[in-house]
Design an enzyme around this catalytic site. Sequence first.
Site, PDB file in Angstrom:
ATOM      1  N   GLU A   1       4.143  38.834  14.945  1.00 30.57           N
ATOM      2  CA  GLU A   1       2.945  39.537  14.015  1.00 30.57           C
ATOM      3  C   GLU A   1       2.825  38.699  12.866  1.00 30.57           C
ATOM      4  O   GLU A   1       1.544  38.416  12.612  1.00 30.57           O
ATOM      5  CB  GLU A   1       3.635  40.984  13.336  1.00 30.57           C
ATOM      6  CG  GLU A   1       2.810  41.578  12.411  1.00 30.57           C
ATOM      7  CD  GLU A   1       1.420  42.120  12.720  1.00 30.57           C
ATOM      8  OE1 GLU A   1       1.146  41.747  13.987  1.00 30.57           O
ATOM      9  OE2 GLU A   1       0.491  42.448  11.937  1.00 30.57           O
TER      10      GLU A   1
ATOM     11  N   ASN B   1     -23.537  49.424  22.412  1.00 28.61           N
ATOM     12  CA  ASN B   1     -22.500  48.965  22.252  1.00 28.61           C
ATOM     13  C   ASN B   1     -21.729  49.070  23.819  1.00 28.61           C
ATOM     14  O   ASN B   1     -21.915  49.916  24.405  1.00 28.61           O
ATOM     15  CB  ASN B   1     -21.545  49.857  21.454  1.00 28.61           C
ATOM     16  CG  ASN B   1     -20.446  49.466  21.215  1.00 28.61           C
ATOM     17  OD1 ASN B   1     -19.684  48.398  21.676  1.00 28.61           O
ATOM     18  ND2 ASN B   1     -19.458  50.403  20.650  1.00 28.61           N
ATOM     19  N   GLY B   2     -20.955  47.879  24.036  1.00 25.97           N
ATOM     20  CA  GLY B   2     -20.310  47.620  25.622  1.00 25.97           C
ATOM     21  C   GLY B   2     -20.768  46.671  26.161  1.00 25.97           C
ATOM     22  O   GLY B   2     -21.494  46.015  25.826  1.00 25.97           O
TER      23      GLY B   2
ATOM     24  N   LYS C   1      -0.862  37.319  12.200  1.00 31.31           N
ATOM     25  CA  LYS C   1      -1.638  37.642  11.083  1.00 31.31           C
ATOM     26  C   LYS C   1      -2.090  36.292  10.310  1.00 31.31           C
ATOM     27  O   LYS C   1      -3.315  36.134  10.031  1.00 31.31           O
ATOM     28  CB  LYS C   1      -0.868  38.334   9.979  1.00 31.31           C
ATOM     29  CG  LYS C   1      -1.300  39.442   9.126  1.00 31.31           C
ATOM     30  CD  LYS C   1      -1.422  40.820   9.794  1.00 31.31           C
ATOM     31  CE  LYS C   1      -2.146  40.776  10.937  1.00 31.31           C
ATOM     32  NZ  LYS C   1      -2.170  42.166  11.578  1.00 31.31           N
TER      33      LYS C   1
ATOM     34  N   LYS D   1     -12.979  44.630  15.081  1.00 26.93           N
ATOM     35  CA  LYS D   1     -11.814  45.842  14.433  1.00 26.93           C
ATOM     36  C   LYS D   1     -11.594  46.723  15.787  1.00 26.93           C
ATOM     37  O   LYS D   1     -10.437  47.199  16.007  1.00 26.93           O
ATOM     38  CB  LYS D   1     -12.426  46.503  13.262  1.00 26.93           C
ATOM     39  CG  LYS D   1     -11.493  47.624  12.927  1.00 26.93           C
ATOM     40  CD  LYS D   1     -10.040  46.868  12.283  1.00 26.93           C
ATOM     41  CE  LYS D   1      -9.114  47.798  11.769  1.00 26.93           C
ATOM     42  NZ  LYS D   1      -7.934  47.358  11.435  1.00 26.93           N
TER      43      LYS D   1
ATOM     44  N   CYS E   1     -19.660  46.409  18.500  1.00 23.64           N
ATOM     45  CA  CYS E   1     -21.057  46.623  17.815  1.00 23.64           C
ATOM     46  C   CYS E   1     -20.950  48.113  17.160  1.00 23.64           C
ATOM     47  O   CYS E   1     -20.041  48.890  17.565  1.00 23.64           O
ATOM     48  CB  CYS E   1     -21.976  46.849  19.246  1.00 23.64           C
ATOM     49  SG  CYS E   1     -22.034  45.138  20.116  1.00 23.64           S
TER      50      CYS E   1
ATOM     51  N   GLU F   1      -5.098  34.687  12.639  1.00 17.61           N
ATOM     52  CA  GLU F   1      -6.532  35.360  12.717  1.00 17.61           C
ATOM     53  C   GLU F   1      -7.260  35.489  11.390  1.00 17.61           C
ATOM     54  O   GLU F   1      -8.436  35.361  11.472  1.00 17.61           O
ATOM     55  CB  GLU F   1      -6.341  36.979  13.117  1.00 17.61           C
ATOM     56  CG  GLU F   1      -5.574  37.829  12.108  1.00 17.61           C
ATOM     57  CD  GLU F   1      -5.323  39.265  12.714  1.00 17.61           C
ATOM     58  OE1 GLU F   1      -6.147  39.665  13.704  1.00 17.61           O
ATOM     59  OE2 GLU F   1      -4.295  39.774  12.583  1.00 17.61           O
TER      60      GLU F   1
ATOM     61  N   ARG G   1     -15.995  46.786  11.969  1.00 12.96           N
ATOM     62  CA  ARG G   1     -15.833  46.571  13.511  1.00 12.96           C
ATOM     63  C   ARG G   1     -15.950  45.339  13.746  1.00 12.96           C
ATOM     64  O   ARG G   1     -15.793  44.948  15.026  1.00 12.96           O
ATOM     65  CB  ARG G   1     -16.743  47.564  14.158  1.00 12.96           C
ATOM     66  CG  ARG G   1     -16.661  49.164  14.013  1.00 12.96           C
ATOM     67  CD  ARG G   1     -17.780  49.814  14.164  1.00 12.96           C
ATOM     68  NE  ARG G   1     -17.867  50.025  15.692  1.00 12.96           N
ATOM     69  CZ  ARG G   1     -17.427  50.942  16.289  1.00 12.96           C
ATOM     70  NH1 ARG G   1     -16.647  51.908  15.876  1.00 12.96           N
ATOM     71  NH2 ARG G   1     -17.419  51.043  17.856  1.00 12.96           N
TER      72      ARG G   1
ATOM     73  N   TRP H   1     -21.820  42.668  18.314  1.00 15.53           N
ATOM     74  CA  TRP H   1     -20.669  41.525  18.264  1.00 15.53           C
ATOM     75  C   TRP H   1     -20.960  40.921  19.659  1.00 15.53           C
ATOM     76  O   TRP H   1     -20.913  41.655  20.809  1.00 15.53           O
ATOM     77  CB  TRP H   1     -19.357  42.162  18.196  1.00 15.53           C
ATOM     78  CG  TRP H   1     -18.193  41.496  18.276  1.00 15.53           C
ATOM     79  CD1 TRP H   1     -17.662  40.815  17.217  1.00 15.53           C
ATOM     80  CD2 TRP H   1     -17.449  41.224  19.500  1.00 15.53           C
ATOM     81  NE1 TRP H   1     -16.479  40.194  17.686  1.00 15.53           N
ATOM     82  CE2 TRP H   1     -16.381  40.368  18.839  1.00 15.53           C
ATOM     83  CE3 TRP H   1     -17.308  41.662  20.825  1.00 15.53           C
ATOM     84  CZ2 TRP H   1     -15.408  39.778  19.978  1.00 15.53           C
ATOM     85  CZ3 TRP H   1     -16.491  41.299  21.534  1.00 15.53           C
ATOM     86  CH2 TRP H   1     -15.344  40.272  21.158  1.00 15.53           C
TER      87      TRP H   1
ATOM     88  N   HIS I   1      14.623  26.054  23.664  1.00 17.25           N
ATOM     89  CA  HIS I   1      14.164  25.891  25.029  1.00 17.25           C
ATOM     90  C   HIS I   1      12.868  25.391  25.016  1.00 17.25           C
ATOM     91  O   HIS I   1      11.822  25.654  25.892  1.00 17.25           O
ATOM     92  CB  HIS I   1      14.565  27.294  25.753  1.00 17.25           C
ATOM     93  CG  HIS I   1      15.759  28.038  25.822  1.00 17.25           C
ATOM     94  ND1 HIS I   1      16.461  27.426  26.595  1.00 17.25           N
ATOM     95  CD2 HIS I   1      16.143  28.862  24.856  1.00 17.25           C
ATOM     96  CE1 HIS I   1      17.898  28.095  26.484  1.00 17.25           C
ATOM     97  NE2 HIS I   1      17.597  28.950  25.602  1.00 17.25           N
TER      98      HIS I   1
HETATM   99  C1  F6R Z   1      -4.566  42.203  14.462  1.00 13.39           C
HETATM  100  C2  F6R Z   1      -5.088  43.335  15.113  1.00 13.39           C
HETATM  101  C3  F6R Z   1      -5.360  43.548  16.405  1.00 13.39           C
HETATM  102  C4  F6R Z   1      -5.245  45.287  17.036  1.00 13.39           C
HETATM  103  C5  F6R Z   1      -5.573  45.242  18.424  1.00 13.39           C
HETATM  104  C6  F6R Z   1      -5.318  46.531  18.848  1.00 13.39           C
HETATM  105  O1  F6R Z   1      -4.484  42.338  13.238  1.00 13.39           O
HETATM  106  O2  F6R Z   1      -5.581  44.133  14.359  1.00 13.39           O
HETATM  107  O3  F6R Z   1      -4.592  42.836  17.205  1.00 13.39           O
HETATM  108  O4  F6R Z   1      -3.962  45.421  16.575  1.00 13.39           O
HETATM  109  O5  F6R Z   1      -6.967  45.060  18.574  1.00 13.39           O
HETATM  110  O6  F6R Z   1      -6.220  47.430  18.096  1.00 13.39           O
HETATM  111  P1  F6R Z   1      -6.038  48.951  18.173  1.00 13.39           P
HETATM  112  O7  F6R Z   1      -4.640  49.406  17.353  1.00 13.39           O
HETATM  113  O8  F6R Z   1      -7.414  49.451  17.393  1.00 13.39           O
HETATM  114  O9  F6R Z   1      -6.015  49.498  19.674  1.00 13.39           O
END
Ligand code: F6R
Length: 608
Positions: A480, A98-99, A484, A603, A2, A487, A27, A74, A503
Site C-alpha cells: 500500500e 460513461n463506460g 500510494k 476514482k 467519466c 500513484e 472521479r 476519462w 529471492h
Molecule cells: C488507490 C486507489 C485504488 C482503489 C481501487 C478500487 O489509492 O484508490 O487502487 O482502491 O481503484 O476502488 P474501489 O475501492 O472504489 O473499488
Amino acid sequence: MCGIVGIIGEKPVAARLVDALKRLEYRGYDSAGVATIHDGQLDRRRAEGKLANLEGRLSAEPLAGNIGIAHTRWATHGVPNETNAHPHFVEGVAVVHNGIIENFSELREALTHEGAVFLSQTDTEVVAHLVAKYLREGMTPRDAMLTTCNRIKGAFALAVMLRDEPDMLMATRSGPPLAVGYGKGEMFLGSDAIALAPFTNEVTYLVDGDCAFVTKSGLEIVDLKGNPLHREKQISQATAYLVDKGNHRHFMEKEIYEQPEVISHALANYVNFADKTVGEKAQALDFKSLTGLAVTACGTAYLAGLVGKYWFERYARLPVEIDVASEFRYREMPLSPSQAALVISQSGETADTLASLRYCKELGLKLGAIVNVRESTIARESDAVFPIMAGPEIGVASTKAFTCQLAVLASLAIAAGKARGHIDRAREREMVRHLAEMPRIMSNVLNLVQPQIENLARELSKCPDVLYLGRGTSFPLAMEGALKLKEISYIHAEGYAAGELKHGPIALIDEKMPVIVIAPYDRFFEKTVSNMQEVAARGGRIIFITDEAGAAASSLSTMASIVLPNVDEIIAPMIFSLPIQLLAYHTAVFMGTDVDQPRNLAKSVTVE
Ligand code: F6R
C-alpha cells in the site's frame, strides 16, 4: 471515470452544470463539455484538460438555455482532445456517456456503410448516430432511445438530449451508476448523488436496464421493452457532507487528517464501546457455519482485504481465498455455498469487483460488501452491507477509506473469532478496547510524525525508485505504501514481503536506493530486522518505520527512523498506515504533482 450531469428546468443551466461537474472531478477526467438547447438550437462548448478550460470557453462564448447535459471524460476510446470530448452531436441528437460500448466497431462499420460520417474516435458517437438514424426513420424519441439501447452492448450510462424535444432528457444505465434528482420545477441527472447534492437530496437510482424519460415535472422509467417500472425515491446522504478542502491544501491531506474522526464512526457502527463487545452489525454474516471466505477487491481495497485475510485466519481460523477482482472474476475457482463472499470497494461501483460479486452470487454464496457508498450497486446487490462510514473520499488516492475498511475488517474478524469459538469474552473485551483507543492514537501520531515526514519527503522526492518491505500484516502495508507513492508522486516503488528480499529484489539495493521497512515490534520483528541487516550490508538507505519497543530493540544504523507509540497488533496496520500516507503525500507535494487527481487515474473504475 467519466461523470454525467443533466438539468431540465426553468432557469439557465450552463453554469450550474459546470458546478455539478466540479463535484464529479474526483472521479478522474481529461476533458469536459456542456451542451444546451436554446431557441431551438443545440449548442455546446468542450475543452481538453481541466474544467477551468471549459469555464474559459463558456465565459468567452456563454451558453443560454434551461435544459442541458454535461460531461467529464476519462478517455477510453480515442485520445483526450476536444473532438473526442462529449457531448457528441449528430443531427440534433446530443449524447454524453460513461463506460464502454463493446460492439461499437461493428456498429460503426454498419452505420458508415449506411452513409454516417464519424467525427470522433469515440465509441460514444455510435449512440448519437443510432438515435439520429431511428428518428430519421420516423420513430418517436422514446422508441429511438429504446431501440438504440437494445442494439448497444457493454457497460454504459447515457444521457441523451434532442434539439426537437427541448422538454425532455433521456437516460439509461447498464453498469455505471446514474441517478435522477428531484427539484422544484426542475429535474436533474447525475453520475452520483454528490454531483446533485447542491440541487437536491431526493434521488432515484436507476437500475441496470432502466430507461428514464425526465421532464421538468417528473420522471418515467421503463425497461428495455418499454414496460413501465417503479423505482423508489430516496433521501441521499451525500448532502450531509460538505465537499470542500477546509483548511487543507488538498483533499488528500484533509482526508488523511479526518481519519481519527471517521474511524470512530466506522467503529461505532460495529462495536459497542461501552460494554466492549462487537455489535450485531458485525455479525450479519453467519461466520459460525462458514467453511471459508472468498475476498476480492481492487487496488487499495484489495490490500485492505489482504490484511483482513491475516486477521480472519489468525483470530477466527477461517480460511480466506483472496485475489484482485480482475483475476478473481475469470479464475473459475470452485466455491461453495458454505463459503461467503466478501467484496471491498470504496465506491461500490468498481466493474471487476461487481463482476466478482455476481460470480459468487451465481455459485450460491452469501454476499457481504464493505463499501463507503451505501447507495452503490455493490451495496444494493449484496446480502449484508458493511458501510465504512468514511464520508465522501474525493482525493483519487484512497486514504481514509483504507483505514476505515481495515477498522471494519478488524471488527468482522473479531466477530468471526467469537462466533467460531476462538475469541473468548475476555479477549473480545481487550481487542475492542484496543480498537476504541485508535482514534486518539491516530490523532497523536498524525501530529507526532508530520514535521519529520516533511523533511524525509524532500529526500525521497529526489529518488527514482523506492522499495517497501514488511512481514505479516505489514506486508500488505508495504504494498500500500508503494502504491500510494507511485500513484501520486510517479516515483517507481515496489512493496515486497521482507522474506522475499533475497529471492530477487536484493539485486536492486545500492547506496542510492531508499528502503522503507515497516516493522512494529511484533512476533515477526526479529526476522524483519535480519532482512534490514541484509539491506544495510549492501549500503541501502533504510527508513525504519517502527514503534518505541522496536526502536529500543534495534541498533541498526538507518537513514531515518519514524518511531510510533507501541500499539496492540490488531490496530497496528491502521496506525502504521498514517506515516505511509503522509510520506507519499508530502513527497508528491514536493514534486508538484496533481495530488488529488493524479495523471491517468480515476476514482471510480467502472470499466474492466
Ligand atoms: C488507490 C486507489 C485504488 C482503489 C481501487 C478500487 O489509492 O484508490 O487502487 O482502491 O481503484 O476502488 P474501489 O475501492 O472504489 O473499488
